[in-house]
Design an enzyme around this catalytic site. Sequence first.
Site, PDB file in Angstrom:
ATOM      1  N   ASN A  11       0.860  -1.273  -0.175  1.00 21.56           N
ATOM      2  CA  ASN A  11       0.199  -0.013   0.129  1.00 21.56           C
ATOM      3  C   ASN A  11       1.180   1.040  -0.207  1.00 21.56           C
ATOM      4  O   ASN A  11       1.638   1.397   1.367  1.00 21.56           O
ATOM      5  CB  ASN A  11      -0.746  -0.505   1.538  1.00 21.56           C
ATOM      6  N   HIS A  94      -9.288   0.998   5.812  1.00 17.01           N
ATOM      7  CA  HIS A  94      -8.626   1.260   6.469  1.00 17.01           C
ATOM      8  C   HIS A  94      -8.216   2.199   7.215  1.00 17.01           C
ATOM      9  O   HIS A  94      -8.925   3.381   7.153  1.00 17.01           O
ATOM     10  CB  HIS A  94      -7.103   1.677   4.821  1.00 17.01           C
ATOM     11  N   GLU A  96      -6.666   4.910   8.433  1.00 14.54           N
ATOM     12  CA  GLU A  96      -6.206   5.923   7.499  1.00 14.54           C
ATOM     13  C   GLU A  96      -7.892   6.887   7.129  1.00 14.54           C
ATOM     14  O   GLU A  96      -8.384   7.947   7.218  1.00 14.54           O
ATOM     15  CB  GLU A  96      -5.096   6.035   6.350  1.00 14.54           C
ATOM     16  N   GLU A 164      -4.997  -4.829  11.228  1.00 16.34           N
ATOM     17  CA  GLU A 164      -3.348  -4.073  11.175  1.00 16.34           C
ATOM     18  C   GLU A 164      -3.747  -3.282  12.943  1.00 16.34           C
ATOM     19  O   GLU A 164      -5.403  -1.907  12.142  1.00 16.34           O
ATOM     20  CB  GLU A 164      -4.019  -2.699  10.505  1.00 16.34           C
ATOM     21  N   GLY A 170       2.876   2.936  10.716  1.00 15.03           N
ATOM     22  CA  GLY A 170       4.128   2.767  10.845  1.00 15.03           C
ATOM     23  C   GLY A 170       4.477   3.890  11.728  1.00 15.03           C
ATOM     24  O   GLY A 170       4.652   5.386  11.500  1.00 15.03           O
TER      25      GLY A 170
END
Length: 249
Positions: A11, A94, A96, A164, A170
Amino acid sequence: MNKPRKLAAGNWKMNGTLAALAELDALLEEGDRDCEVLICPPATLIHPAVARIAGGGIAVGGQDCHAAESGAHTGDLSAAQLADVGADYVIVGHSERRTDHAEDDGAVSAKAAAAHKAGLTAIVCVGETEAQRDSGETLDVIARQLAGSVPEGATAGNTVIAYEPVWAIGTGRTPTTDQIAEVHAALRNALVARFADGAGFRLLYGGSVKPSNAAEIFAIANVDGALVGGASLKAADFGPIVAALDAVG
Ligand code: PGA
């Protein structure tokens, strides 16, 4: 039923211009793999990536799609538009997107259904925040997100689930192998309870996967691949992750 091949998915998020496509050449040079390799670049690069790969051994996907087929939705892309330029996959839900664009489980489910209708495989993301893990809510959160974000009509062929943990994305931090195994077992049980082919759905782990921890993660039960962010941007990092998945067989 044959289980779909393991999946190493990259991704790229909002990273990369045309020059970044050179990384695809480097990945292709590593030759064919038993596992499936997928890159989800920014929307501007989907069509040029498909052209560059030219039927080689890498699939291309989008990072999001709109639930509608077409219409007055400035800035959005439909699943059919992604399919039209050669995408085979699309990531939906996702964390985000859930955070930046206030997408709830219902919205994610509608996007996944739109992906299915367009012939795309949906990668549906779920994951707890650090506060939810600290308060012992992880399995409840995952169960709720899975139930709400995966539409009827999902099959092992058209849907992949990515676990996730938000706090691992990150950050360089990853859950312990036991923590990943616990969530993936819960995901598997929930899929088997709901879908006739629930045992065949691929379950990806995502969040700070890198060459140094990939083999350990891929050895965990019910981990059928990874969704990789930062370490998918360079073939020098993603290549070894793909090789580690391939080595598990
Ligand atoms: P990361 O991102 O590998 O950079 O942690 C994973 C993801 O958000 O899919």
